[in-house]
Scaffold this motif. Structure first.
Motif, PDB file in Angstrom:
ATOM      1  N   TYR A  63      -6.722  -7.307  -8.537  1.00 65.33           N
ATOM      2  CA  TYR A  63      -6.769  -6.194  -9.489  1.00 65.33           C
ATOM      3  C   TYR A  63      -5.529  -6.198 -10.378  1.00 65.33           C
ATOM      4  O   TYR A  63      -4.556  -6.915 -10.140  1.00 65.33           O
ATOM      5  CB  TYR A  63      -6.879  -4.862  -8.744  1.00 65.33           C
ATOM      6  CG  TYR A  63      -5.866  -4.671  -7.649  1.00 65.33           C
ATOM      7  CD1 TYR A  63      -4.573  -4.245  -7.922  1.00 65.33           C
ATOM      8  CD2 TYR A  63      -6.201  -4.940  -6.319  1.00 65.33           C
ATOM      9  CE1 TYR A  63      -3.643  -4.082  -6.927  1.00 65.33           C
ATOM     10  CE2 TYR A  63      -5.271  -4.789  -5.312  1.00 65.33           C
ATOM     11  CZ  TYR A  63      -3.993  -4.355  -5.615  1.00 65.33           C
ATOM     12  OH  TYR A  63      -3.069  -4.195  -4.618  1.00 65.33           O
TER      13      TYR A  63
ATOM     14  N   THR B 227     -13.193  -7.800  -6.468  1.00 70.14           N
ATOM     15  CA  THR B 227     -13.144  -6.343  -6.209  1.00 70.14           C
ATOM     16  C   THR B 227     -11.738  -5.933  -5.765  1.00 70.14           C
ATOM     17  O   THR B 227     -10.774  -6.195  -6.468  1.00 70.14           O
ATOM     18  CB  THR B 227     -14.218  -5.929  -5.176  1.00 70.14           C
ATOM     19  OG1 THR B 227     -13.974  -6.596  -3.933  1.00 70.14           O
ATOM     20  CG2 THR B 227     -15.601  -6.298  -5.688  1.00 70.14           C
ATOM     21  N   HIS B 228     -11.623  -5.291  -4.569  1.00 65.67           N
ATOM     22  CA  HIS B 228     -10.341  -4.725  -4.163  1.00 65.67           C
ATOM     23  C   HIS B 228      -9.314  -5.771  -3.764  1.00 65.67           C
ATOM     24  O   HIS B 228      -8.145  -5.437  -3.542  1.00 65.67           O
ATOM     25  CB  HIS B 228     -10.556  -3.749  -2.998  1.00 65.67           C
ATOM     26  CG  HIS B 228     -11.234  -4.370  -1.812  1.00 65.67           C
ATOM     27  ND1 HIS B 228     -12.612  -4.487  -1.733  1.00 65.67           N
ATOM     28  CD2 HIS B 228     -10.740  -4.924  -0.688  1.00 65.67           C
ATOM     29  CE1 HIS B 228     -12.921  -5.074  -0.586  1.00 65.67           C
ATOM     30  NE2 HIS B 228     -11.816  -5.355   0.056  1.00 65.67           N
TER      31      HIS B 228
ATOM     32  N   LYS C 225       0.838  -1.205   0.000  1.00 62.50           N
ATOM     33  CA  LYS C 225       0.000   0.000   0.000  1.00 62.50           C
ATOM     34  C   LYS C 225       0.872   1.254   0.000  1.00 62.50           C
ATOM     35  O   LYS C 225       0.590   2.221  -0.708  1.00 62.50           O
ATOM     36  CB  LYS C 225      -0.930  -0.007   1.220  1.00 62.50           C
ATOM     37  CG  LYS C 225      -1.905   1.160   1.241  1.00 62.50           C
ATOM     38  CD  LYS C 225      -2.832   1.050   2.432  1.00 62.50           C
ATOM     39  CE  LYS C 225      -3.843   2.200   2.427  1.00 62.50           C
ATOM     40  NZ  LYS C 225      -3.186   3.519   2.478  1.00 62.50           N
TER      41      LYS C 225
ATOM     42  N   ASP D 248     -11.999  -0.427 -13.932  1.00 64.61           N
ATOM     43  CA  ASP D 248     -12.390   0.530 -12.897  1.00 64.61           C
ATOM     44  C   ASP D 248     -12.302   1.954 -13.461  1.00 64.61           C
ATOM     45  O   ASP D 248     -13.236   2.743 -13.333  1.00 64.61           O
ATOM     46  CB  ASP D 248     -11.469   0.379 -11.682  1.00 64.61           C
ATOM     47  CG  ASP D 248     -11.853   1.311 -10.552  1.00 64.61           C
ATOM     48  OD1 ASP D 248     -12.981   1.837 -10.576  1.00 64.61           O
ATOM     49  OD2 ASP D 248     -11.041   1.530  -9.642  1.00 64.61           O
TER      50      ASP D 248
ATOM     51  N   GLU E  70     -10.504  -4.398 -11.836  1.00 61.58           N
ATOM     52  CA  GLU E  70     -10.693  -5.310 -10.709  1.00 61.58           C
ATOM     53  C   GLU E  70     -11.370  -6.590 -11.173  1.00 61.58           C
ATOM     54  O   GLU E  70     -12.098  -6.600 -12.172  1.00 61.58           O
ATOM     55  CB  GLU E  70     -11.546  -4.650  -9.628  1.00 61.58           C
ATOM     56  CG  GLU E  70     -10.917  -3.441  -8.979  1.00 61.58           C
ATOM     57  CD  GLU E  70     -11.813  -2.849  -7.902  1.00 61.58           C
ATOM     58  OE1 GLU E  70     -13.029  -3.172  -7.901  1.00 61.58           O
ATOM     59  OE2 GLU E  70     -11.306  -2.082  -7.066  1.00 61.58           O
TER      60      GLU E  70
END
Length: 309
Positions: free
Chosen positions: A299, A295-296, A78, A205, A187
């Motif tokens: 990706y 989803t998250h 991150k 996305d 995603e």
């Protein structure tokens, strides 16, 4: 009478001898062996109990260690993504400011040229309507006609230059407008089953600037050559060892491996910088088919860092 009494005494002695158990040496040894075996069995059960407790403790410590490692890995990823995004924003802002300065400089120069051309055009019109043309100082009619012809030629040339300058202004304004940096993010969407060794069709996305991402095939086509920041993450729902690859025109460019354990699944993620040419086709595929978190959790992304000159 005496014989009867003697018989009773002998019989009583026989009964007393028979009533007492006679323990042989073999029976005694068997008894000791059984006691020893029972003692060893009890000790073994205690050792096994202690071993199970110790093993359970080691397993719990191992799981906790793996969780901490995964947490640290997610945080590092991150942080890297945040740094990449911040760097991209700063670079895009810098390029936009530079483009705006260049556009302002070009517009100022072009406006100056247009002003000069307009002044020249007005001077020519004034010359054509002035007294010198109403009362020309010419030796004869042929000189007058020649001067008028020269004036018309100069007027036409100035008009063409004026039109050319206005067209150049429009062209420069169109080309000098800031362009968005090519980038995209997609995603994994439901259904979340992935086919092994096949491009994964992530759902788009967002996409910015030039470049094309095909949701049906999962393939991104590069439009602007240069250095790109690209990466992916996939998070499985089953305990399988697998690897994820990024392909460029059928050639593997990145590989990330993941070794999972029962009831404890790890995500497979990586990001890096790569140079691509115009028309290059990029996609992601996995060696393991089956369900992945969508989803998250899973990706695919890419962004132009530095375009080729």
């Amino acid at each position: 009478m005496e014989w009867t009494a003697l018989s009773c005494v002998v019989f009583a002695i026989f009964l007393s001898i028979k009533a007492e158990p006679v323990v042989s040496s073999a029976q005694y040894e068997n008894t000791l062996v059984k006691e020893r075996v029972n003692e060893m069995y009890s000790n073994l059960k205690e050792l096994l109990k202690e071993g199970d407790s110790h093993l359970q403790k080691l397993i719990e410590e191992g799981l906790e260690h793996v969780k901490e490692q995964r947490k640290d890995g997610d945080e590092r990823l991150k942080e890297e993504l945040d740094e990449d995004v911040e760097w991209l924003k700063e670079r895009q802002d810098k390029r936009q400011r530079q483009t705006e300065d260049e556009l302002a400089e070009v517009e100022a120069k072009t406006n100056k040229d247009v002003t000069e051309l307009k002044e020249a055009f007005e001077n020519l019109q004034n010359r054509g309507s002035g007294k010198q043309w109403q009362q020309p100082n010419c030796a004869n009619t042929e000189d007058l006609m020649q001067q008028m012809s020269d004036f018309r030629s100069e007027l036409n040339s100035t008009t063409q230059r004026l039109y050319a300058a206005e067209e150049e202004i429009r062209s420069l304004s169109a080309h000098a407008a800031p362009k968005q940096t090519p980038s995209f993010r997609a995603e994994l969407a439901g259904p979340d089953d992935v086919t092994a060794y096949t491009p994964i069709p992530f759902k788009l996305d967002f996409a910015v600037g030039e470049g094309d991402y095909n949701e049906t095939t999962g393939v991104y086509t590069v439009a602007v050559p240069g250095v790109y920041s690209v990466g992916f993450q996939l998070y499985p729902k089953v305990s399988e060892d697998f690897h994820i690859d990024l392909f460029n025109n059928g050639e593997r460019r990145i590989r990330s491996r993941c070794f999972n354990e029962p009831d404890h699944f790890l995500s497979c993620a990586v990001s890096t910088l790569l140079r691509f040419q115009k028309g290059d086709r990029l996609w992601v595929q996995a060696s393991h088919g089956g369900p992945f978190w969508n989803t998250h959790h899973s990706y695919f992304f890419g962004a132009l860092i530095s375009p080729d000159p």
